[in-house]
Design an enzyme around this catalytic site. Sequence first.
Site, PDB file in Angstrom:
ATOM      1  N   TYR A  49       4.705   5.859   4.381  1.00 61.20           N
ATOM      2  CA  TYR A  49       3.951   5.916   3.131  1.00 61.20           C
ATOM      3  C   TYR A  49       2.852   6.982   3.241  1.00 61.20           C
ATOM      4  CZ  TYR A  49       6.140   1.362   2.160  1.00 61.20           C
ATOM      5  OH  TYR A  49       7.042   0.337   1.964  1.00 61.20           O
ATOM      6  N   ARG A  61       9.325   6.502  -9.898  1.00 57.02           N
ATOM      7  CA  ARG A  61       9.806   5.813 -11.088  1.00 57.02           C
ATOM      8  C   ARG A  61      10.484   6.777 -12.064  1.00 57.02           C
ATOM      9  NH1 ARG A  61       4.188   2.593 -11.379  1.00 57.02           N
ATOM     10  NH2 ARG A  61       3.542   4.733 -10.912  1.00 57.02           N
ATOM     11  N   GLY A  85       8.376  -5.167  -4.598  1.00 57.70           N
ATOM     12  CA  GLY A  85       8.689  -4.794  -5.978  1.00 57.70           C
ATOM     13  C   GLY A  85       8.448  -5.957  -6.934  1.00 57.70           C
ATOM     14  N   GLN A 143      11.948  -8.581   4.653  1.00 51.77           N
ATOM     15  CA  GLN A 143      11.289  -7.998   3.471  1.00 51.77           C
ATOM     16  C   GLN A 143      12.368  -7.409   2.549  1.00 51.77           C
ATOM     17  OE1 GLN A 143       8.270  -4.454   2.294  1.00 51.77           O
ATOM     18  NE2 GLN A 143       7.522  -5.780   3.904  1.00 51.77           N
ATOM     19  N   THR A 190       0.810  -1.234   0.000  1.00 56.63           N
ATOM     20  CA  THR A 190       0.000   0.000   0.000  1.00 56.63           C
ATOM     21  C   THR A 190       0.835   1.272   0.000  1.00 56.63           C
ATOM     22  OG1 THR A 190      -0.187   0.028   2.406  1.00 56.63           O
ATOM     23  CG2 THR A 190      -1.879  -1.198   1.204  1.00 56.63           C
ATOM     24  N   GLY A 231       1.933  -4.186  -5.357  1.00 58.34           N
ATOM     25  CA  GLY A 231       1.489  -2.807  -5.123  1.00 58.34           C
ATOM     26  C   GLY A 231       0.287  -2.490  -6.000  1.00 58.34           C
ATOM     27  N   GLN A 279      -6.481  -3.733 -10.650  1.00 61.32           N
ATOM     28  CA  GLN A 279      -5.071  -4.118 -10.780  1.00 61.32           C
ATOM     29  C   GLN A 279      -4.793  -5.491 -10.155  1.00 61.32           C
ATOM     30  OE1 GLN A 279      -3.279  -0.582  -9.020  1.00 61.32           O
ATOM     31  NE2 GLN A 279      -2.535   0.073 -11.013  1.00 61.32           N
TER      32      GLN A 279
HETATM   33  N1  LIG Z   1      10.457  -2.418   2.547  1.00 63.55           N
HETATM   34  C1  LIG Z   1      10.722  -1.525   1.620  1.00 63.55           C
HETATM   35  O1  LIG Z   1      11.713  -0.802   1.691  1.00 63.55           O
HETATM   36  C2  LIG Z   1       9.779  -1.416   0.451  1.00 63.55           C
HETATM   37  C3  LIG Z   1      10.166  -0.701  -0.704  1.00 63.55           C
HETATM   38  C4  LIG Z   1       9.278  -0.668  -1.770  1.00 63.55           C
HETATM   39  C5  LIG Z   1       8.046  -1.308  -1.677  1.00 63.55           C
HETATM   40  N2  LIG Z   1       7.687  -1.958  -0.529  1.00 63.55           N
HETATM   41  C6  LIG Z   1       6.366  -2.623  -0.377  1.00 63.55           C
HETATM   42  O2  LIG Z   1       6.132  -3.440  -1.498  1.00 63.55           O
HETATM   43  C7  LIG Z   1       4.926  -3.024  -2.150  1.00 63.55           C
HETATM   44  C8  LIG Z   1       5.035  -3.308  -3.615  1.00 63.55           C
HETATM   45  O3  LIG Z   1       6.146  -2.656  -4.171  1.00 63.55           O
HETATM   46  P1  LIG Z   1       5.976  -1.450  -5.129  1.00 63.55           P
HETATM   47  O4  LIG Z   1       4.618  -0.880  -4.854  1.00 63.55           O
HETATM   48  O5  LIG Z   1       7.178  -0.598  -4.957  1.00 63.55           O
HETATM   49  O6  LIG Z   1       6.092  -2.039  -6.559  1.00 63.55           O
HETATM   50  P2  LIG Z   1       5.351  -3.115  -7.450  1.00 63.55           P
HETATM   51  O7  LIG Z   1       4.414  -3.980  -6.717  1.00 63.55           O
HETATM   52  O8  LIG Z   1       6.429  -3.757  -8.218  1.00 63.55           O
HETATM   53  O9  LIG Z   1       4.554  -2.165  -8.466  1.00 63.55           O
HETATM   54  C9  LIG Z   1       3.410  -1.483  -8.067  1.00 63.55           C
HETATM   55  C10 LIG Z   1       2.840  -0.728  -9.248  1.00 63.55           C
HETATM   56  O10 LIG Z   1       2.630  -1.593 -10.350  1.00 63.55           O
HETATM   57  C11 LIG Z   1       1.488  -1.173 -11.078  1.00 63.55           C
HETATM   58  N3  LIG Z   1       0.520  -2.290 -11.191  1.00 63.55           N
HETATM   59  C12 LIG Z   1      -0.101  -2.967 -10.197  1.00 63.55           C
HETATM   60  N4  LIG Z   1      -0.923  -3.906 -10.700  1.00 63.55           N
HETATM   61  C13 LIG Z   1      -0.836  -3.821 -12.035  1.00 63.55           C
HETATM   62  C14 LIG Z   1      -1.457  -4.522 -13.104  1.00 63.55           C
HETATM   63  N5  LIG Z   1      -2.334  -5.505 -12.888  1.00 63.55           N
HETATM   64  N6  LIG Z   1      -1.103  -4.165 -14.364  1.00 63.55           N
HETATM   65  C15 LIG Z   1      -0.211  -3.170 -14.618  1.00 63.55           C
HETATM   66  N7  LIG Z   1       0.407  -2.463 -13.621  1.00 63.55           N
HETATM   67  C16 LIG Z   1       0.092  -2.794 -12.358  1.00 63.55           C
HETATM   68  C17 LIG Z   1       0.880  -0.028 -10.343  1.00 63.55           C
HETATM   69  O11 LIG Z   1       1.343   1.197 -10.902  1.00 63.55           O
HETATM   70  P3  LIG Z   1       0.315   2.353 -11.332  1.00 63.55           P
HETATM   71  O12 LIG Z   1      -0.721   2.426 -10.233  1.00 63.55           O
HETATM   72  O13 LIG Z   1       1.140   3.569 -11.463  1.00 63.55           O
HETATM   73  O14 LIG Z   1      -0.261   1.854 -12.640  1.00 63.55           O
HETATM   74  C18 LIG Z   1       1.435  -0.204  -8.960  1.00 63.55           C
HETATM   75  O15 LIG Z   1       1.447   0.974  -8.225  1.00 63.55           O
HETATM   76  C19 LIG Z   1       4.774  -1.554  -1.728  1.00 63.55           C
HETATM   77  O16 LIG Z   1       3.457  -1.083  -1.899  1.00 63.55           O
HETATM   78  C20 LIG Z   1       5.206  -1.635  -0.300  1.00 63.55           C
HETATM   79  O17 LIG Z   1       4.157  -2.187   0.495  1.00 63.55           O
HETATM   80  C21 LIG Z   1       8.549  -2.038   0.513  1.00 63.55           C
END
Ligand SMILES: NC(=O)c1ccc[n+]([C@@H]2O[C@H](COP(=O)([O-])OP(=O)(O)OC[C@H]3O[C@@H](n4cnc5c(N)ncnc54)[C@H](OP(=O)(O)O)[C@@H]3O)[C@@H](O)[C@H]2O)c1
Length: 340
Positions: free
Chosen positions: A74, A239, A220, A191, A37, A291, A297
């Site tokens: 966040y 990004r 990610g 994580q 989230t 995410g 999504q």
């Molecule tokens: N511990 C840490 O340091 C850390 C760092 C980063 C992330 N995280 C956690 O990991 C989660 C996931 O990582 P992330 O959000 O960075 O990246 P991710 O899951 O790789 O990418 C998320 C993005 O992908 C797109 N997306 C999602 N579903 C989709 C679909 N069905 N088709 C096309 N595009 C889609 C969306 O972008 P749009 O909405 O722009 O289209 C979404 O915001 C985060 O929300 C957070 O909870 C933790």
Amino acid sequence: MSIAETKTRENDPRGSQMEFAEIPGTALKVSRVAIGTWAIGGWMWGGSDEAESVATIRAALTHGINVIDTAPVYGFGRSEEIVGKAVADGLRQHVILATKVGLEWQGGKITRNASRARIMSEIEDSLRRLRTDYIDIYQVHWPDKLVPMEETAGAMRDLYAQGKIRAIGVSNFSVKQMEQFRRTASLHVLQPPYNLFEREIEAEILPYCRKHDIAMLGYGALCRVRMRADTKFQGDDLRRNDPKFQQPRFTQYLAAVVRLDRFAQERYGKRLIDLAVRWMLDQGISSALWGARHPDQLQPVEGVMGWSLDASAKAKIDRILEETVTDPVGPEFMAPPERS
Ligand SMILES: NC(=O)c1ccc[n+]([C@@H]2O[C@H](COP(=O)([O-])OP(=O)(O)OC[C@H]3O[C@@H](n4cnc5c(N)ncnc54)[C@H](OP(=O)(O)O)[C@@H]3O)[C@@H](O)[C@H]2O)c1
């Protein structure tokens, strides 16, 4: 027993075919896809809509997802508040809330602070925002070199003993840092960043976690996707700073996306999004963080369940990546600074 062996497939009452993994040393059983989230908090993702965000979290549950990952940073509390709102009204006991601790912010500037005082005050803020009296998985967000590891781990151990948290986690830690942490406290969850394009953890971290029964929530999973030739990001979207989206690398990653998608269709009748998340799970990740900020999504989540990649498919994926991405780059651009 390895984490991969403990996974089970369950028929969810709502009809989804979600797979689950146990977190060794705890009573928690996490769905193998979790909702992330960060984008829901708005900050560094170009904004978000509250009603849409609540609907997205609730949609996750209908897909059999039971883990919601958030963090105080966040949206500077906003993501936790929205999660709290989404799971109020009787949903709290059906979900596993994972949040984090140890980043502070002032005027939008982020620094690390994993001191005991910070942890003890932050947890009270998170409990209030999440509208709960316990956190299922509590994770130190980034290692803080300015605080002795015994202090950070000791604070986490005490929260666990008090029943305020049900599993102890860390994020973005090296093997050495996990070793230090485990001298003072149990460690149930790591994580790390992990996906087809960001594979640094394979050298040491992944084998270490498997050996020591530390569950992994990989972040990610989608590599922040929308990787198409016409991809454009607005405002404060992180990004815009991801070197994968800059030339000359962008062309290389786009070529990989096209070939991997074609491979997923030809070999499995799937798309790249299914292949990418399935690959991550088959590498030993307990739960892939997905995410999302719009309910649709999460539609592809079912396509990830109920199949596996064989060794020849994994080898083919490696070959495609070697041939297309000649100059890979990791997720380092996301690391927040140390305090000065
Ligand atoms: N511990 C840490 O340091 C850390 C760092 C980063 C992330 N995280 C956690 O990991 C989660 C996931 O990582 P992330 O959000 O960075 O990246 P991710 O899951 O790789 O990418 C998320 C993005 O992908 C797109 N997306 C999602 N579903 C989709 C679909 N069905 N088709 C096309 N595009 C889609 C969306 O972008 P749009 O909405 O722009 O289209 C979404 O915001 C985060 O929300 C957070 O909870 C933790």
